[in-house]
Design a protein around this motif. Structure first.
Motif, PDB file in Angstrom:
ATOM      1  N   GLY A   1     -10.055  -1.891  -9.122  1.00 63.83           N
ATOM      2  CA  GLY A   1      -9.603  -1.886 -10.678  1.00 63.83           C
ATOM      3  C   GLY A   1     -10.663  -2.755 -11.524  1.00 63.83           C
ATOM      4  O   GLY A   1     -11.306  -3.403 -10.892  1.00 63.83           O
TER       5      GLY A   1
ATOM      6  N   ARG B   1      -5.547  -9.295 -15.708  1.00 65.59           N
ATOM      7  CA  ARG B   1      -4.425  -8.695 -15.460  1.00 65.59           C
ATOM      8  C   ARG B   1      -4.157  -7.846 -14.601  1.00 65.59           C
ATOM      9  O   ARG B   1      -3.170  -7.428 -13.703  1.00 65.59           O
ATOM     10  CB  ARG B   1      -3.897  -7.825 -16.789  1.00 65.59           C
ATOM     11  N   LYS B   2      -5.552  -7.444 -13.805  1.00 63.88           N
ATOM     12  CA  LYS B   2      -5.498  -6.790 -12.455  1.00 63.88           C
ATOM     13  C   LYS B   2      -5.318  -7.495 -11.117  1.00 63.88           C
ATOM     14  O   LYS B   2      -4.811  -7.174 -10.231  1.00 63.88           O
ATOM     15  CB  LYS B   2      -7.041  -5.963 -12.312  1.00 63.88           C
TER      16      LYS B   2
ATOM     17  N   HIS C   1      -6.950  -9.413  -9.258  1.00 60.22           N
ATOM     18  CA  HIS C   1      -7.713  -9.504  -8.085  1.00 60.22           C
ATOM     19  C   HIS C   1      -7.821 -10.960  -7.602  1.00 60.22           C
ATOM     20  O   HIS C   1      -8.048 -11.298  -6.457  1.00 60.22           O
ATOM     21  CB  HIS C   1      -8.916  -9.291  -8.431  1.00 60.22           C
TER      22      HIS C   1
ATOM     23  N   LEU D   1      -2.262  -4.066  -4.797  1.00 61.63           N
ATOM     24  CA  LEU D   1      -2.480  -4.045  -5.967  1.00 61.63           C
ATOM     25  C   LEU D   1      -1.730  -4.988  -6.685  1.00 61.63           C
ATOM     26  O   LEU D   1      -0.429  -5.336  -6.190  1.00 61.63           O
ATOM     27  CB  LEU D   1      -1.681  -2.654  -6.469  1.00 61.63           C
TER      28      LEU D   1
ATOM     29  N   SER E   1      -1.633  -6.220  -9.835  1.00 64.46           N
ATOM     30  CA  SER E   1      -1.542  -6.324 -11.307  1.00 64.46           C
ATOM     31  C   SER E   1      -0.343  -7.056 -11.875  1.00 64.46           C
ATOM     32  O   SER E   1       0.532  -6.665 -11.562  1.00 64.46           O
ATOM     33  CB  SER E   1      -1.732  -4.722 -11.990  1.00 64.46           C
ATOM     34  N   SER E   2      -0.601  -7.654 -13.265  1.00 64.31           N
ATOM     35  CA  SER E   2       0.624  -8.157 -13.752  1.00 64.31           C
ATOM     36  C   SER E   2       1.190  -6.914 -14.800  1.00 64.31           C
ATOM     37  O   SER E   2       2.564  -7.040 -14.911  1.00 64.31           O
ATOM     38  CB  SER E   2       0.147  -9.420 -14.685  1.00 64.31           C
TER      39      SER E   2
ATOM     40  N   GLU F   1       1.283  -2.701 -15.468  1.00 67.26           N
ATOM     41  CA  GLU F   1       0.867  -1.264 -15.151  1.00 67.26           C
ATOM     42  C   GLU F   1       1.890  -0.288 -15.785  1.00 67.26           C
ATOM     43  O   GLU F   1       3.104  -0.502 -15.461  1.00 67.26           O
ATOM     44  CB  GLU F   1       0.656  -1.034 -13.684  1.00 67.26           C
TER      45      GLU F   1
ATOM     46  N   ALA G   1       0.331   2.889 -11.618  1.00 67.63           N
ATOM     47  CA  ALA G   1      -1.019   2.573 -11.049  1.00 67.63           C
ATOM     48  C   ALA G   1      -1.571   3.858 -10.204  1.00 67.63           C
ATOM     49  O   ALA G   1      -1.005   4.038  -9.332  1.00 67.63           O
ATOM     50  CB  ALA G   1      -1.005   1.428 -10.370  1.00 67.63           C
TER      51      ALA G   1
END
Length: 418
Positions: free
Chosen positions: A240, A245-246, A248, A311, A313-314, A316, A319
């Motif tokens: 991503g 917000r992703k 990582h 994943l 992410s906060s 989605e 996804a």
């Protein structure tokens, strides 16, 4: 309607029979362009499969942001991608002001481009818009001006994040009210639309699908691992844009709790430096590899060679990376973002964390890899997420909207004749 619309005489769209292919104008700034070939590829993928079924035709109007001395625009470029004609006019996007100016700027650019297209003989039945803000706002204005119905697909932060800002929230609510129909890519996103005031009967949930011909397990897998420089140690992959917000950074921060595991991060963005600095600070820089953005066609090799996809992410809507990874035979450890529990419903798919923290990521990875599902079972699970059901659902929405619009026009005409 904005002040830019005052004084307009809106044409009444003549009723059109619903039979035959529906002629769409797909409208979104979230669409691949020559300068950003991976941008919004999920919008393109859904459209490709819809048009491939033969029940719809589409021309794409995909404005690209531009500002003097910053570049980023493709001018009035017209390209053909996967058999679809795509127009890329530029709209002005001032740095730092885009959230406020984007709807009006996007509308003005799209209005001029569409007027030229119509003068050249183009016509369409329905506006197929993606993302509520700013695209959906501008799409409603275009539909009102050109007398066409509008269907908007909500995709994530346009429901979960942007409504937290006062002016975008008001504009989004007006777009929701003005749309003939709304599509949500997950049940959680539908709930968000209802909370914003959307009538339940206006919202249809149509989850994203996955291209099962492109995303397949690599054969042989060990050769794919070797070609990508992977050794025998467990390898995690996170895919991503490199933005906060992703999440990582949560996966990087989990590595000290996962000795011997390596992490590949596919994507590019402003957080690259921060991620590298975090890896150095935690002493795991030798186990983190930032691969950069990869062409869509290369992703299956990376997914299929890894042991698990994470994943974190906060937010989605749905996804796509989850389905892509599973279709390549690689199970997932997913954050509890909207859509995750709808996509990951079986142990064969992987698991969904209860929260998104480095500790939760580490625990999820350890749990998954302690008894990993058979990769063939993971692939078989993903095969239930082809595009056929979604395409059929889209066509049902489009035909229902066109039938309602034709019926309304007919009723107005009958009253006028009386």
């Amino acid at each position: 309607m904005s002040a830019a619309h005052e004084g307009l005489t809106l044409p009444e769209a003549p009723p059109r029979r619903v039979e035959g292919p529906v002629r769409l104008l797909t409208f979104s700034s979230l669409y691949p362009s020559p300068g950003r070939p991976n941008h919004g590829v999920f919008v393109e993928n859904r459209l490709r499969h819809l048009v491939g079924g033969g029940e719809a035709q589409s021309t794409v109007l995909a404005p690209v942001p531009w500002f003097p001395f910053r570049g980023g625009g493709a001018g009035q470029a017209e390209v053909i991608r996967h058999g679809l004609r795509v127009h890329h006019p530029r709209f002005v996007a001032p740095p730092g002001l885009g959230m406020l100016t984007a709807p009006t700027s996007l509308y003005a650019t799209a209005r001029a481009a569409l007027a030229r297209m119509l003068e050249q003989g183009f016509d369409f039945d329905l506006l197929d818009a993606h993302y509520l803000y700013p695209d959906g706002v501008a799409a409603i204005w275009l539909g009102q001006e050109f007398g066409k119905p509008v269907v908007i697909t909500a995709r994530g932060s346009d429901v979960s994040q942007l409504p937290n800002y006062r002016l975008p929230r008001r504009a989004i609510q007006r777009a929701i009210k003005g749309a003939d129909a709304l599509i949500a890519v997950s049940g959680g996103l539908r709930d968000g639309l209802l909370a914003l005031g959307a009538p339940a009967e206006k919202v249809t949930v149509l989850r994203n699908g996955v291209d099962l011909d492109l995303f397949m397990p690599p054969v042989p897998r060990q050769a794919a691992r070797a070609a990508l420089g992977m050794g025998p140690e467990p390898v995690l992959i996170s895919v991503g844009h490199l933005i906060e917000r992703k999440g990582h950074h949560h996966v990087v921060a989990a590595l000290p709790m996962l000795p011997g595991h390596r992490l590949l991060i596919l994507g590019e963005g402003p957080e690259r430096g921060a991620l590298l600095a975090l890896a150095r600070r935690l002493g795991v820089e030798d186990r983190v590899r930032l691969v950069g953005a990869q062409p869509h066609a290369y992703l299956p090799q990376w997914y299929g060679a890894a042991d698990a996809m994470v994943l974190a992410s906060s937010r989605e809507g749905w996804a796509n990376v989850l389905l892509e990874s599973m279709a390549c035979g690689t199970p997932v450890v997913a954050s509890p973002a909207w859509g995750s529990r709808e996509a990951v419903r079986s142990p064969a798919a992987g698991l969904v964390m209860e929260e998104t923290t480095p500790e939760a990521v580490a625990a999820g990875v350890q749990r998954l890899l302690a008894a990993p599902p058979d990769r063939a079972a993971t692939r078989a699970y993903a095969e239930g997420f082809g595009w056929e059901e979604t395409s059929a659902g889209q066509m049902a929405v489009f035909r229902r909207v066109l039938a309602a619009r034709a019926g309304t026009s007919g009723a107005v005409g009958a009253r006028a004749r009386a």
